[in-house]
Design an enzyme around this catalytic site. Structure first.
Site, PDB file in Angstrom:
ATOM      1  N   GLU A 139      -1.095  11.361  -1.350  1.00 51.56           N
ATOM      2  CA  GLU A 139      -0.570   9.673  -1.472  1.00 51.56           C
ATOM      3  C   GLU A 139      -0.745   9.468  -3.194  1.00 51.56           C
ATOM      4  O   GLU A 139      -1.541   9.888  -3.959  1.00 51.56           O
ATOM      5  CB  GLU A 139      -1.948   9.004  -0.856  1.00 51.56           C
ATOM      6  CG  GLU A 139      -1.716   7.559  -1.462  1.00 51.56           C
ATOM      7  CD  GLU A 139      -2.931   6.819  -0.792  1.00 51.56           C
ATOM      8  OE1 GLU A 139      -3.889   7.193   0.341  1.00 51.56           O
ATOM      9  OE2 GLU A 139      -3.531   5.688  -1.374  1.00 51.56           O
ATOM     10  N   GLU A 144      -1.659  -0.445  -7.982  1.00 47.77           N
ATOM     11  CA  GLU A 144      -2.372  -1.421  -6.847  1.00 47.77           C
ATOM     12  C   GLU A 144      -3.361  -2.287  -7.754  1.00 47.77           C
ATOM     13  O   GLU A 144      -3.789  -1.848  -8.932  1.00 47.77           O
ATOM     14  CB  GLU A 144      -3.110  -0.793  -5.740  1.00 47.77           C
ATOM     15  CG  GLU A 144      -4.185   0.191  -6.143  1.00 47.77           C
ATOM     16  CD  GLU A 144      -4.976   0.810  -4.873  1.00 47.77           C
ATOM     17  OE1 GLU A 144      -4.868   0.158  -4.083  1.00 47.77           O
ATOM     18  OE2 GLU A 144      -5.241   1.938  -5.151  1.00 47.77           O
TER      19      GLU A 144
HETATM   20  C1  LIG Z   1      -2.203  -1.843   1.415  1.00 47.45           C
HETATM   21  O1  LIG Z   1      -2.320  -1.295   0.435  1.00 47.45           O
HETATM   22  C2  LIG Z   1      -3.628  -0.837   0.091  1.00 47.45           C
HETATM   23  C3  LIG Z   1      -3.575  -0.151  -1.312  1.00 47.45           C
HETATM   24  O2  LIG Z   1      -3.015   0.801  -1.496  1.00 47.45           O
HETATM   25  C4  LIG Z   1      -4.205   0.380   0.978  1.00 47.45           C
HETATM   26  O3  LIG Z   1      -5.559   0.748   0.508  1.00 47.45           O
HETATM   27  C5  LIG Z   1      -4.148  -0.229   2.362  1.00 47.45           C
HETATM   28  O4  LIG Z   1      -4.486   0.787   3.104  1.00 47.45           O
HETATM   29  C6  LIG Z   1      -2.818  -0.806   2.655  1.00 47.45           C
HETATM   30  N1  LIG Z   1      -2.937  -1.267   4.062  1.00 47.45           N
HETATM   31  C7  LIG Z   1      -1.835  -0.891   4.779  1.00 47.45           C
HETATM   32  C8  LIG Z   1      -2.132  -1.347   6.058  1.00 47.45           C
HETATM   33  O5  LIG Z   1      -0.885  -0.273   4.394  1.00 47.45           O
END
Ligand SMILES: *[C@@H]1O[C@H](CO)[C@@H](O)[C@H](O)[C@H]1NC(C)=O
Ligand SMILES: *[C@@H]1O[C@H](CO)[C@@H](O)[C@H](O)[C@H]1NC(C)=O
Ligand SMILES: *[C@@H]1O[C@H](CO)[C@@H](O)[C@H](O)[C@H]1NC(C)=O
Ligand SMILES: *[C@@H]1O[C@H](CO)[C@@H](O)[C@H](O)[C@H]1NC(C)=O
Ligand SMILES: *[C@@H]1O[C@H](CO)[C@@H](O)[C@H](O)[C@H]1NC(C)=O
Ligand SMILES: CC(=O)N[C@H]1CO[C@H](CO)[C@@H](O)[C@@H]1O
Length: 323
Positions: A139, A144
């Site tokens: 990942e 973010e």
């Molecule tokens: C959305 O983005 C956040 C930040 O990367 C991540 O931690 C989170 O799991 C994400 N949620 C989904 C459902 O993609």
């Protein structure tokens, strides 16, 4: 895979980085305006980080006008519901998570972003992973942030046996050198950017900017330029056919393969752009309160719909370059 070890500048030789293949990439997919509707899928999964978002389908997002193409066709907007007061017992605030149809290994992805979601409780992210093979395919969090303030983090999350050297040629500052999800409670090997305009309200006030990811077998790099920065490379600014990353200067973050075999820790990944609320990071009381946000995050998201009028993405383009 054929790898040409061409060294493009003597200054790079002085770093411990080996430059793999060429630093020149060719545009393989340009996503602008309505192309987002076919090149990305709207994922309706539950937020694994327990956010107060309800991810809706593309059809529903179009019907609710939470996803649309601007009238001139040049902008793609992803909004969140900013009119509904939510019941505490019901689902979260309607929002979107989009994932590229295509997957990538060695590539450059350039994100021309004019506005990113801002406000208390917001946790927007632009990242790459393969959720069907996490964490084995790795990942990369390109960036973010949460609650406008604890922003600008670029990070890797991987399977075991992946660490980063303390000394790296980058403008950001490392927060942790352990990339494995098994270490430090899956904190990841984050790098904080020092740039003032790279996140949240300051980013938006400056007209946004460009984030770029370069991924090879020898390093993963993240770059950022604000809209009016003097240093924006012309291939990035103009969205040209090709980019040459050797002319891009020092990255915000570099994650070399020195003590992390990137080839075995990263597979085919999708691009993901999402907006969640609260959850494990943005909603942690310590961070929410420290950010100057009132009450608890979930109460705030439930009861202040109009506070989310600026919780939207305005995407100029996503351009992917390959070799
Ligand atoms: C959305 O983005 C956040 C930040 O990367 C991540 O931690 C989170 O799991 C994400 N949620 C989904 C459902 O993609
Ligand atoms: C949120 O989206 C769901 C699914 O499309 C829809 O049923 C619901 O009415 C929406 N909620 C609001 C408050 O618009
Ligand atoms: C969707 O929202 C935008 C921004 O508020 C507005 O300009 C546009 O007219 C809306 N489209 C529809 C179909 O309601
Ligand atoms: C760091 O990287 C930049 C850009 O690639 C390069 O110009 C510079 O010489 C490097 N600095 C060191 C100390 O290696
Ligand atoms: C850990 O990774 C290094 C390369 O970075 C490799 O040489 C070593 O064999 C790996 N150890 C295990 C237990 O996989
Ligand atoms: C714009 C902004 O808030 N940038 C932050 C990036 O991260 C560093 C380190 O935490 C902060 O000092 C900056 O304020």
């Amino acid at each position: 895979m054929l790898r040409l070890f061409a060294l493009y500048s003597t200054s790079l030789l002085t770093t411990s980085l080996l430059v793999s293949a060429s630093s020149v990439y060719t545009l393989s997919n340009e996503v602008i305006g309505s192309a987002f509707l076919s090149d990305f899928v709207w994922e309706t999964i539950a937020d694994p980080t327990h956010g107060r978002a309800n991810y809706i389908s593309q059809a529903d997002a179009l019907a609710q006008n939470l996803s649309y193409v601007s009238e001139d066709g040049n902008a793609f907007i992803l909004r969140t519901d900013d009119t509904t007061t939510l019941r505490a017992s019901g689902v979260g605030r309607n929002s979107t998570r989009i994932r590229s149809v295509a997957t990538y290994t060695t590539h450059v992805a350039v994100f021309d972003i004019r506005h990113m979601p801002q406000g208390c409780g917001t946790w927007p992210a632009v990242w790459e992973t393969n959720r069907y093979d996490w964490p084995n395919s790795g990942e990369v969090d390109i960036f973010e942030g949460a609650n406008d303030v604890r922003p600008n983090l670029s990070s890797l999350h991987t399977s075991a046996n992946c660490t980063m050297p303390a000394q790296r040629n980058m403008t950001g500052t490392a927060t942790s050198l352990q990339c494995s999800v098994l270490d430090n409670g899956n904190q990841g090997c984050g790098v904080l950017s020092k740039k003032a305009n790279n996140y949240g309200p300051a980013f938006n006030a400056a007209g946004g900017g460009w984030y770029a990811l370069e991924r090879t077998n020898t390093y993963i790099r993240v770059f950022f330029w604000g809209r009016n920065d003097a240093t924006v490379p012309s291939d990035v600014k103009k969205g040209k056919c090709c980019v040459d990353t050797s002319a891009w200067g020092t990255p915000v973050a570099v994650f070399p393969s020195t003590s992390c075999d990137l080839d075995s820790h990263f597979g085919e990944n999708n691009i993901i752009i999402n907006l969640t609320f609260c959850g494990d990071w943005a909603g942690a009381p310590s961070l929410f309160t420290k950010a100057g946000c009132p009450g608890t995050c979930v109460d705030y998201v439930n009861n202040n719909p109009s506070a989310f009028s600026n919780a939207y993405w305005d995407l100029g383009a996503v351009r992917v370059y390959e070799q």
